[in-house]
Design an enzyme around this catalytic site. Structure first.
Site, mmCIF file in Angstrom:
data_model
loop_
_atom_site.group_PDB
_atom_site.id
_atom_site.type_symbol
_atom_site.label_atom_id
_atom_site.label_comp_id
_atom_site.label_asym_id
_atom_site.label_seq_id
_atom_site.Cartn_x
_atom_site.Cartn_y
_atom_site.Cartn_z
ATOM 1 C CG HIS A 71 -2.102 -0.898 1.035
ATOM 2 N ND1 HIS A 71 -3.336 -0.435 0.679
ATOM 3 C CD2 HIS A 71 -2.207 -2.237 1.112
ATOM 4 C CE1 HIS A 71 -4.157 -1.457 0.555
ATOM 5 N NE2 HIS A 71 -3.497 -2.562 0.810
ATOM 6 C CD GLU A 91 -9.256 3.063 -2.972
ATOM 7 O OE1 GLU A 91 -9.872 2.059 -3.381
ATOM 8 O OE2 GLU A 91 -8.099 3.013 -2.496
ATOM 9 C CB ALA A 126 -11.230 1.818 4.233
#
Length: 172
Positions: A71, A91, A126
């Protein structure tokens, strides 16, 4: 964005196509989709997601750590250089991380460095539906945690990100 697949269509894909279509659900970890293909057919998108989460839970410590390390930092060097995956870019933009002030960027950079130094992987959250203030607040809480607790939280966040991404690909 391409038309969403039905779960019946997903279950009917050959293994290579299954991996091609779903390999990006987890950042730089197509092995999760590859292993999930062996568990077909799926009754629902949720069943597919649960299978993928079980695969992560059953993965070796090294595989889990590689998944976490795959990530990008939030508002980090990859974002500035344009090296994010399309999903990560979308995102992070949705959370306003592409519109930080110089002071906010410095705060993210310092927190990213402290977090990575402490835990050995990037801060994972998230971010869908979150603001930059929400993200900074989560950073402040999580950076103080015990390593084992934070690793479990990071894996949980990876699962949430995967659920959002899967919902973009597979219809309910």
């Amino acid at each position: 964005m391409a038309e969403k697949l039905t779960i019946r269509q997903v279950s009917a894909l050959d293994t290579a196509e299954f991996e091609r279509r779903l390999g990006s659900v987890f950042e730089h970890a197509p092995w999760i989709a590859r292993r999930a293909a062996a568990r077909r057919p799926f009754a629902s998108r949720d069943a597919l997601h649960r299978a993928m989460i079980e695969i992560i839970a059953g993965a070796s410590d090294d595989e889990q750590l590689a998944l976490l390390r795959g990530h990008p930092d939030l508002a980090g060097k990859a974002a500035i250089a344009g090296d994010l995956t399309a999903d990560s870019r979308r995102e992070q933009q949705g959370a306003g991380l592409d519109r930080l002030t110089a002071a906010e960027f410095e705060a993210f950079h310092a927190l990213n460095r402290r977090y990575r130094d402490k835990f050995g992987f990037p801060f994972i959250l998230a971010v869908k539906g979150k603001t930059k203030q929400d993200i900074l607040a989560a950073f402040a809480v999580r950076i103080e945690r015990d390593a084992a607790v934070e690793r479990r939280e990071a894996i949980e966040q990876v699962g949430r990100i995967g659920a959002f991404r899967l919902a973009d690909i597979v219809a309910d």
